[in-house]
Structure formats: structure tokens, C-alpha cells
Write a protein that holds these residues in place. Structure first.
Motif, short mmCIF file in Angstrom:
data_model
loop_
_atom_site.label_atom_id
_atom_site.label_comp_id
_atom_site.label_asym_id
_atom_site.label_seq_id
_atom_site.Cartn_x
_atom_site.Cartn_y
_atom_site.Cartn_z
N MET A 143 -2.93 0.61 -3.12
CA MET A 143 -3.86 2.55 -3.81
C MET A 143 -2.60 2.76 -4.10
N LEU A 144 -0.93 2.44 -3.79
CA LEU A 144 0.99 3.48 -4.15
C LEU A 144 1.21 2.68 -5.25
N SER A 145 1.67 3.33 -6.83
CA SER A 145 2.38 2.28 -7.01
C SER A 145 3.58 3.22 -7.94
N ASN A 146 3.79 4.20 -7.00
CA ASN A 146 5.06 5.47 -7.61
C ASN A 146 6.19 5.05 -6.37
N VAL A 147 6.79 5.58 -7.18
CA VAL A 147 8.19 4.94 -5.20
C VAL A 147 8.04 6.29 -4.47
N ASN A 148 7.95 7.00 -4.88
CA ASN A 148 8.17 8.95 -4.84
C ASN A 148 6.65 8.64 -3.78
N GLY A 169 -5.56 11.65 -1.61
CA GLY A 169 -6.34 11.21 -1.51
C GLY A 169 -6.45 8.92 -0.70
N LEU A 170 -5.49 8.84 -0.11
CA LEU A 170 -5.18 7.97 0.25
C LEU A 170 -5.60 8.05 2.29
N GLY A 171 -5.60 9.42 2.68
CA GLY A 171 -5.55 9.78 3.71
C GLY A 171 -7.04 9.68 3.77
N PHE A 172 -8.00 10.29 2.04
CA PHE A 172 -9.20 10.47 2.64
C PHE A 172 -9.78 9.28 2.64
N ILE A 173 -9.04 7.94 1.93
CA ILE A 173 -10.03 7.09 2.08
C ILE A 173 -9.83 6.28 3.24
N TYR A 174 -9.03 6.07 4.28
CA TYR A 174 -8.21 6.06 5.68
C TYR A 174 -9.65 6.75 6.53
N ILE A 175 -10.00 7.88 6.48
CA ILE A 175 -11.42 8.33 6.51
C ILE A 175 -12.55 7.32 6.69
N PHE A 235 -12.40 -6.08 4.97
CA PHE A 235 -11.89 -4.88 3.89
C PHE A 235 -12.27 -5.48 2.70
N HIS A 236 -11.30 -7.05 2.75
CA HIS A 236 -11.25 -8.00 1.35
C HIS A 236 -12.50 -8.17 0.54
N ALA A 237 -13.70 -7.96 1.25
CA ALA A 237 -15.00 -7.64 0.37
C ALA A 237 -14.93 -6.47 -0.36
N ILE A 238 -14.23 -5.52 -0.37
CA ILE A 238 -14.40 -4.06 -0.27
C ILE A 238 -13.42 -3.30 -1.03
N MET A 239 -12.56 -4.14 -1.44
CA MET A 239 -10.80 -3.28 -1.10
C MET A 239 -11.35 -3.46 -2.91
N ILE A 240 -11.34 -4.00 -4.55
CA ILE A 240 -11.61 -3.73 -5.16
C ILE A 240 -12.58 -2.67 -6.27
N SER A 241 -13.61 -2.50 -4.73
CA SER A 241 -14.64 -0.98 -4.90
C SER A 241 -13.99 0.21 -4.70
N ILE A 242 -13.38 0.06 -3.83
CA ILE A 242 -11.70 1.12 -3.55
C ILE A 242 -11.46 1.53 -4.33
N THR A 268 -10.12 5.24 -9.08
CA THR A 268 -9.31 5.95 -9.80
C THR A 268 -10.75 6.67 -11.27
N THR A 269 -11.82 6.04 -10.33
CA THR A 269 -12.63 7.53 -11.30
C THR A 269 -12.35 8.90 -10.07
N LEU A 270 -12.48 9.13 -9.23
CA LEU A 270 -12.10 10.15 -8.85
C LEU A 270 -11.07 10.72 -8.51
N SER A 271 -9.85 9.96 -9.62
CA SER A 271 -8.90 10.56 -9.53
C SER A 271 -7.62 10.80 -8.74
N ILE A 272 -7.44 9.89 -7.74
CA ILE A 272 -6.87 10.08 -6.16
C ILE A 272 -6.24 8.65 -6.15
N GLN A 273 -6.62 7.91 -7.57
CA GLN A 273 -5.27 6.35 -7.11
C GLN A 273 -3.37 6.57 -6.93
#
Length: 275
Positions: free
Chosen positions: A215-220, A139-145, A117-124, A129-134
Motif C-alpha cells: 500500500m505504501l511506496s513513499n518513504v515519508n 487510508g491504510l488505517g481504514f483498510i485495517y478496519i 489475505f493473499h487471496a484478496i490483496m490484489i482486489s484491495i 487506487t479507485t478510492l485514491s487512498i493508495q
């Protein structure tokens, strides 16, 4: 009844030792979650002089556990649903389709399991960010898929071979389409391996820390693991509350695992052997 041999007693003792080693950290976390800070620093192994349940209420006050639990549940449900649907269909079709192209796709999915995972986390993060799911729980759920389908396809691919082809051929003769055959004939027979995949991935998604952290920065939008991480201070950590929070977060998934643990090794063994 099989006769007990010295070797069988040796295996029993060995299993008890390994069981104790596995349970010891859980025991340490439980007893220290009822102590105060001074008792923990004085003796980590000692039993608490009095049970301080205020550690649990204090942990609930420090973290927004209801919102964090809801976020974690949303991510887990989306991830598990997508992994199950996509990988079961792909595993069934790849198993039933012969040819070089099908084998190539299957090898591609298997080889992706070797990429850390560490090799692809920057690409993820760039793709997110490009898909506006950051910083988005859905969006995090779809990344887990995307990260979880490779192992699930491997397990489904092997398990589908135990399903008789004659059932599918009979359904086709009766006029069923491919989707009807899968939903009505094949998928109900994949229940053991589906239970295994759901358990393994629920443990992974529920307890994952690194992917939500980047992926998540907002406290909420924080998951439970991220919310607990906020209890760790730069110069001071309230260990009784941290341990109490960890126990509360681990309890639901631990109960879930204990109830369905018999399906894990059974599904993995059947799927791997038939591959």
C-alpha cells in the motif's frame, strides 16, 4: 493448599521448557544487538565481549524513526478506533436481533475470517487506487478496519449475551434511544472484551508488514516495519543495526502486551464460550 503430584511437577517442567523456547529468540536478538558484525558471524550464541550501544544510535540514524513511528501510530489509532466502534455496535445489534437475516449477516462475518489475505490483496490495491487512498497513511488505517471487524464482531457478539437485557429494557422505559442505550448502558459493560480486541489488533497492526508493503511506496509514509526493511541490503546486511532497530520497535508493543496480557485470554474465553 493442593498437594503436589508428579503430574503437576511434569506440567511445571513442560511449561518451563516451552517458556525457554519462546524467550530464546528474544534473548538471541538482544545479545546480538550489542555485538559487531564479526562477533555475530563468529559465534551467535556467545555473550558480547563489550556492549556496543552505537548499534542503537546507528540504527536511529539510518531510519527516520520519528516519522515512521508517527505513521505507525496514526494507522494503529485509526484502525483500532474504527474496529472498536463498528464491531461493538454490530456485535450488540446482531446479538440482540433475532431472525434469519441477523443470523445470515453473522455467518457472513464469520465466513470472511476464512478468506486468506493473499487471496484478496490484489482486489484491495485496486479498490484503494479507485478510492485514491493508495500510498496514504490514513487510508491504510481504514483498510485495517475492514480487515479486522470480523473477528471483533464474533467476540462482541458472544460477550453481549452476558449483559442482562433488563438493563436495556429499563433504559427504553425511561425514554432512552438506541444510541443512548448502547453508549451509556451496554458499551461500558463491554470493557473486558474491548481490552482484548484492542490488544490483539494493536499487536497485529503495529507489526504488520505485507499490507503496508503493497500500500505504501513513499518513504515519508513508511511504517516502522517498512523502515526497518530498508536496512536489509541486496548484497550486505548490517545485522547489529537491524537487530537493534527490531528491539526498539518491538519494545513499546511488548510492554503494552505485558501490562494488559491478563485481559486477552479472559476476554477471548468469555466471548467464545457465550457464542
Amino acid at each position: 493448599m493442593r498437594k503436589k503430584t508428579p503430574f503437576s511437577y511434569f506440567i511445571l517442567v513442560l511449561l518451563l521448557i516451552f517458556g525457554f523456547i519462546a524467550f530464546f529468540p528474544i534473548y538471541m536478538a538482544i545479545i546480538n544487538s550489542f555485538k559487531d558484525q564479526g562477533e555475530i558471524f563468529n559465534s551467535v550464541l556467545a555473550f558480547p565481549t563489550s556492549f556496543r550501544f552505537e548499534n542503537y544510535t546507528g540504527a536511529l540514524e539510518r531510519i527516520n524513526i520519528l516519522q515512521s513511528a508517527l505513521n505507525t501510530l496514526i494507522v494503529t489509532v485509526i484502525g483500532l478506533t474504527g474496529i472498536t466502534i463498528c464491531s461493538s455496535m454490530a456485535g450488540w445489534k446482531l446479538s440482540r436481533t433475532s431472525g434469519k437475516l441477523s443470523n445470515l449477516f453473522f455467518i457472513f462475518f464469520l465466513s470472511s475470517m476464512l478468506v486468506p489475505f493473499h487471496a484478496i490483496m490484489i482486489s484491495i490495491t485496486r479498490v484503494a487506487t479507485t478510492l485514491s487512498i493508495q500510498d496514504n497513511v490514513i487510508g491504510l488505517g481504514f483498510i485495517y478496519i475492514g480487515l479486522g471487524v470480523n473477528l471483533a464482531i464474533f467476540l462482541y457478539h458472544g460477550f453481549v449475551k452476558s449483559v442482562p437485557r433488563e438493563l436495556e429494557e429499563s433504559a427504553r422505559m425511561d425514554g432512552c434511544g438506541e444510541l443512548q442505550i448502547f453508549l451509556r448502558i451496554v458499551f461500558p459493560l463491554l470493557k473486558p472484551i474491548t481490552a482484548t480486541i484492542l490488544i490483539l489488533n494493536s499487536l497485529w497492526v503495529w507489526n504488520d508488514f505485507l499490507l503496508p508493503l503493497i500500500m505504501l511506496s513513499n518513504v515519508n509514509n513508511q511504517t516502522l516495519i517498512l523502515a526497518i526493511n530498508a536496512l536489509f541490503g541486496e548484497f550486505h546486511t548490517d545485522w547489529p543495526k537491524v537487530l537493534a532497530a527490531l528491539i526498539m520497535v518491538s519494545l513499546p508493543v511488548l510492554i503494552f502486551y505485558i501490562i494488559f496480557q491478563k485481559n486477552i485470554m479472559k476476554g477471548i474465553a468469555e466471548g467464545a464460550i457465550k457464542s
